[in-house]
Design a protein around this motif. Sequence first.
Motif, PDB file in Angstrom:
ATOM      1  N   ASN A 109      43.300  36.085  41.488  1.00 52.76           N
ATOM      2  CA  ASN A 109      43.392  36.800  42.749  1.00 52.76           C
ATOM      3  C   ASN A 109      43.855  38.227  42.450  1.00 52.76           C
ATOM      4  O   ASN A 109      45.051  38.494  42.326  1.00 52.76           O
ATOM      5  CB  ASN A 109      44.381  36.104  43.688  1.00 52.76           C
ATOM      6  CG  ASN A 109      44.490  36.806  45.024  1.00 52.76           C
ATOM      7  OD1 ASN A 109      43.589  37.515  45.446  1.00 52.76           O
ATOM      8  ND2 ASN A 109      45.618  36.609  45.690  1.00 52.76           N
ATOM      9  N   THR A 110      42.914  39.146  42.329  1.00 49.47           N
ATOM     10  CA  THR A 110      43.263  40.524  41.970  1.00 49.47           C
ATOM     11  C   THR A 110      43.739  41.326  43.162  1.00 49.47           C
ATOM     12  O   THR A 110      44.348  42.383  42.995  1.00 49.47           O
ATOM     13  CB  THR A 110      42.052  41.244  41.355  1.00 49.47           C
ATOM     14  OG1 THR A 110      41.000  41.289  42.319  1.00 49.47           O
ATOM     15  CG2 THR A 110      41.569  40.512  40.116  1.00 49.47           C
ATOM     16  N   ALA A 111      43.426  40.874  44.367  1.00 49.14           N
ATOM     17  CA  ALA A 111      43.816  41.547  45.610  1.00 49.14           C
ATOM     18  C   ALA A 111      43.221  42.941  45.724  1.00 49.14           C
ATOM     19  O   ALA A 111      43.708  43.777  46.474  1.00 49.14           O
ATOM     20  CB  ALA A 111      45.340  41.625  45.726  1.00 49.14           C
ATOM     21  N   ALA A 289      55.917  33.927  48.118  1.00 50.66           N
ATOM     22  CA  ALA A 289      55.320  34.255  46.817  1.00 50.66           C
ATOM     23  C   ALA A 289      53.868  34.705  46.978  1.00 50.66           C
ATOM     24  O   ALA A 289      53.187  34.317  47.937  1.00 50.66           O
ATOM     25  CB  ALA A 289      55.391  33.049  45.884  1.00 50.66           C
ATOM     26  N   ARG A 290      53.403  35.504  46.038  1.00 50.33           N
ATOM     27  CA  ARG A 290      52.021  36.007  46.043  1.00 50.33           C
ATOM     28  C   ARG A 290      51.150  35.148  45.136  1.00 50.33           C
ATOM     29  O   ARG A 290      51.502  34.886  43.992  1.00 50.33           O
ATOM     30  CB  ARG A 290      51.988  37.453  45.530  1.00 50.33           C
ATOM     31  CG  ARG A 290      50.594  38.083  45.509  1.00 50.33           C
ATOM     32  CD  ARG A 290      50.617  39.425  44.769  1.00 50.33           C
ATOM     33  NE  ARG A 290      50.907  39.266  43.357  1.00 50.33           N
ATOM     34  CZ  ARG A 290      49.976  39.019  42.420  1.00 50.33           C
ATOM     35  NH1 ARG A 290      48.699  38.895  42.768  1.00 50.33           N
ATOM     36  NH2 ARG A 290      50.333  38.899  41.160  1.00 50.33           N
ATOM     37  N   LEU A 291      50.006  34.701  45.647  1.00 55.95           N
ATOM     38  CA  LEU A 291      49.069  33.915  44.850  1.00 55.95           C
ATOM     39  C   LEU A 291      48.429  34.794  43.784  1.00 55.95           C
ATOM     40  O   LEU A 291      47.869  35.848  44.090  1.00 55.95           O
ATOM     41  CB  LEU A 291      47.983  33.314  45.743  1.00 55.95           C
ATOM     42  CG  LEU A 291      46.901  32.503  45.030  1.00 55.95           C
ATOM     43  CD1 LEU A 291      47.487  31.244  44.403  1.00 55.95           C
ATOM     44  CD2 LEU A 291      45.773  32.136  46.003  1.00 55.95           C
ATOM     45  N   ALA A 292      48.505  34.360  42.526  1.00 60.19           N
ATOM     46  CA  ALA A 292      47.939  35.138  41.423  1.00 60.19           C
ATOM     47  C   ALA A 292      46.764  34.426  40.756  1.00 60.19           C
ATOM     48  O   ALA A 292      45.747  35.049  40.464  1.00 60.19           O
ATOM     49  CB  ALA A 292      49.018  35.439  40.380  1.00 60.19           C
ATOM     50  N   TRP A 293      46.892  33.119  40.478  1.00 58.26           N
ATOM     51  CA  TRP A 293      45.841  32.368  39.791  1.00 58.26           C
ATOM     52  C   TRP A 293      45.654  31.011  40.458  1.00 58.26           C
ATOM     53  O   TRP A 293      46.609  30.413  40.956  1.00 58.26           O
ATOM     54  CB  TRP A 293      46.195  32.155  38.311  1.00 58.26           C
ATOM     55  CG  TRP A 293      46.056  33.379  37.469  1.00 58.26           C
ATOM     56  CD1 TRP A 293      47.001  34.349  37.272  1.00 58.26           C
ATOM     57  CD2 TRP A 293      44.911  33.774  36.707  1.00 58.26           C
ATOM     58  NE1 TRP A 293      46.510  35.318  36.432  1.00 58.26           N
ATOM     59  CE2 TRP A 293      45.239  34.999  36.073  1.00 58.26           C
ATOM     60  CE3 TRP A 293      43.646  33.220  36.502  1.00 58.26           C
ATOM     61  CZ2 TRP A 293      44.344  35.671  35.239  1.00 58.26           C
ATOM     62  CZ3 TRP A 293      42.754  33.885  35.670  1.00 58.26           C
ATOM     63  CH2 TRP A 293      43.104  35.093  35.049  1.00 58.26           C
ATOM     64  N   ILE A 294      44.413  30.546  40.393  1.00 55.04           N
ATOM     65  CA  ILE A 294      44.040  29.227  40.910  1.00 55.04           C
ATOM     66  C   ILE A 294      43.427  28.437  39.762  1.00 55.04           C
ATOM     67  O   ILE A 294      42.511  28.912  39.094  1.00 55.04           O
ATOM     68  CB  ILE A 294      42.994  29.350  42.041  1.00 55.04           C
ATOM     69  CG1 ILE A 294      43.575  30.121  43.232  1.00 55.04           C
ATOM     70  CG2 ILE A 294      42.464  27.981  42.449  1.00 55.04           C
ATOM     71  CD1 ILE A 294      42.513  30.628  44.187  1.00 55.04           C
ATOM     72  N   GLN A 309      53.616  34.631  42.146  1.00 51.29           N
ATOM     73  CA  GLN A 309      54.637  35.616  41.789  1.00 51.29           C
ATOM     74  C   GLN A 309      55.680  35.717  42.898  1.00 51.29           C
ATOM     75  O   GLN A 309      55.363  36.021  44.039  1.00 51.29           O
ATOM     76  CB  GLN A 309      54.020  36.996  41.554  1.00 51.29           C
ATOM     77  CG  GLN A 309      55.042  38.043  41.122  1.00 51.29           C
ATOM     78  CD  GLN A 309      54.498  39.455  41.110  1.00 51.29           C
ATOM     79  OE1 GLN A 309      53.460  39.732  41.708  1.00 51.29           O
ATOM     80  NE2 GLN A 309      55.199  40.353  40.436  1.00 51.29           N
ATOM     81  N   THR A 310      56.927  35.472  42.540  1.00 53.76           N
ATOM     82  CA  THR A 310      58.030  35.675  43.467  1.00 53.76           C
ATOM     83  C   THR A 310      58.463  37.141  43.421  1.00 53.76           C
ATOM     84  O   THR A 310      58.056  37.897  42.545  1.00 53.76           O
ATOM     85  CB  THR A 310      59.218  34.776  43.100  1.00 53.76           C
ATOM     86  OG1 THR A 310      59.708  35.171  41.802  1.00 53.76           O
ATOM     87  CG2 THR A 310      58.808  33.312  43.058  1.00 53.76           C
ATOM     88  N   THR A 311      59.304  37.525  44.363  1.00 52.70           N
ATOM     89  CA  THR A 311      59.736  38.926  44.412  1.00 52.70           C
ATOM     90  C   THR A 311      60.569  39.316  43.195  1.00 52.70           C
ATOM     91  O   THR A 311      60.638  40.491  42.835  1.00 52.70           O
ATOM     92  CB  THR A 311      60.571  39.176  45.688  1.00 52.70           C
ATOM     93  OG1 THR A 311      61.634  38.218  45.744  1.00 52.70           O
ATOM     94  CG2 THR A 311      59.705  39.049  46.924  1.00 52.70           C
ATOM     95  N   ASN A 312      61.191  38.340  42.524  1.00 53.93           N
ATOM     96  CA  ASN A 312      62.030  38.627  41.359  1.00 53.93           C
ATOM     97  C   ASN A 312      61.307  38.434  40.032  1.00 53.93           C
ATOM     98  O   ASN A 312      61.910  38.608  38.969  1.00 53.93           O
ATOM     99  CB  ASN A 312      63.281  37.730  41.379  1.00 53.93           C
ATOM    100  CG  ASN A 312      64.154  38.009  42.576  1.00 53.93           C
ATOM    101  OD1 ASN A 312      64.336  39.162  42.965  1.00 53.93           O
ATOM    102  ND2 ASN A 312      64.698  36.957  43.183  1.00 53.93           N
ATOM    103  N   ASP A 313      60.033  38.073  40.092  1.00 56.56           N
ATOM    104  CA  ASP A 313      59.257  37.864  38.867  1.00 56.56           C
ATOM    105  C   ASP A 313      58.698  39.204  38.398  1.00 56.56           C
ATOM    106  O   ASP A 313      57.987  39.880  39.129  1.00 56.56           O
ATOM    107  CB  ASP A 313      58.109  36.886  39.151  1.00 56.56           C
ATOM    108  CG  ASP A 313      57.460  36.367  37.873  1.00 56.56           C
ATOM    109  OD1 ASP A 313      57.395  37.119  36.889  1.00 56.56           O
ATOM    110  OD2 ASP A 313      57.006  35.212  37.874  1.00 56.56           O
ATOM    111  N   PRO A 314      58.988  39.628  37.160  1.00 57.79           N
ATOM    112  CA  PRO A 314      58.544  40.944  36.692  1.00 57.79           C
ATOM    113  C   PRO A 314      57.056  41.032  36.382  1.00 57.79           C
ATOM    114  O   PRO A 314      56.514  42.119  36.260  1.00 57.79           O
ATOM    115  CB  PRO A 314      59.361  41.154  35.413  1.00 57.79           C
ATOM    116  CG  PRO A 314      59.615  39.768  34.906  1.00 57.79           C
ATOM    117  CD  PRO A 314      59.785  38.922  36.131  1.00 57.79           C
ATOM    118  N   SER A 315      56.384  39.891  36.257  1.00 61.24           N
ATOM    119  CA  SER A 315      54.983  39.898  35.828  1.00 61.24           C
ATOM    120  C   SER A 315      54.053  39.801  37.039  1.00 61.24           C
ATOM    121  O   SER A 315      54.054  38.793  37.750  1.00 61.24           O
ATOM    122  CB  SER A 315      54.704  38.734  34.876  1.00 61.24           C
ATOM    123  OG  SER A 315      53.383  38.789  34.395  1.00 61.24           O
TER     124      SER A 315
END
Length: 396
Positions: A109-111, A289-294, A309-315
């Motif tokens: 999910n590149t958004a 959290a933001r969806l990044a991969w499925i 990705q959570t708000t505290n996740d740096p990646s």
Amino acid sequence: MSHFMRIKRDKIAKYLNYSEHVHIWCCFMIFSLSWRKIARRVHLYLGISIGALLTLIALSGSILVYYPELDGQLNKLSVQSSNTINWDEAYATLKYKYPGRLGSWRLENTATGSVIPARYYKPIETKGQAFAPLMVWLNPIGTQIIRDDFWGNYFVTWVYNLHFSLLTGSTGTLIVGYIGIGTLILILSGLWAWWPKRGYWARSLKFKARSTKLGLLYDWHKFIGLCFILPLLVLTITGIMLAIPNQTDPIITALLGKIEKPTTTVIKPKNYILLSDAIELAQKAMPSARLAWIETPSSSNAVYRFRLQTTNDPSHRFPHSYVEINANSAEIISVFNVDNKSPATKVKNWLHPLHDGTIGNHPLRVLWVLSGIANALLFSLGLYRWLLKTRRINNY
């Protein structure tokens, strides 16, 4: 005492006397050299021995800082962007276009609303290679395959393999890791060799009025090294830990505790729920959290696996929280929220985004690109100076 015993005794005494002289000579050589001179020699010999490979790794790393953008420019895909992504349509298109690929697909999910990248991790065509998935790009609404290729067959992934494994698979990755350890010693020995005495700091930081090329080369080598020492240390240490985790993870564990990892569940397939329904469940499980991969189910495992990705996740691109959904029953199997995990887990998760510069967005990424170039300049200046000093080339 027999004649034989006297000869043997004399030989032993002579050997012991010789060994004592060797020991005294070695001690004299060690103590006659200052620690600064030892550091200079370590710096020189390491630079000569690993400098060329290190330069190759550094320059390829500079390219990879912007590798998704670079790949997009090299392979311009003419598509119309969309504000919404139809994940069900994209998954159906992958299954229709590649009917023999019965394993899991991973969709990113590149958004950006431009394309949908997808990966099939174990294609039969690249069996035996450590990492060579089938890479596929779909149009934003998921109805059309607009590009596909195998990892390693196109430029940016070839550069990635060069950087991470010197194009030699898992063995090369180990070599890169140990080159990283040598690089760490190289940097620290260079700093030690330069470190000024008390009262000489201002003088040691200046370019000196030199009449020789050797002196000018030294000043430039020193200047570039000092300017980039912190970025090079960060890149080197994170690179070591990414390349040889089996050797470095115990250090993190000893200092900070256990490194926690997400579970991987296996369930026998029956009737799958829609991908869109599974996404909705995953986002309810981690609503902020933001969806990044499925990761889709396979013919042998009825599990949807989502990377968020959570708000505290740096990646941003490869975050570290996961939700697993039973594709048969639409039940949440597991939730791995990295925010609730151990300090060791969090430190481990910082390595990749710190190493590739994505944690700092463009300012850090630009600095990382310049650091790779600086590494190449340091090797070139040092090597040229050494060749001039040892008269291996003419000093014009």
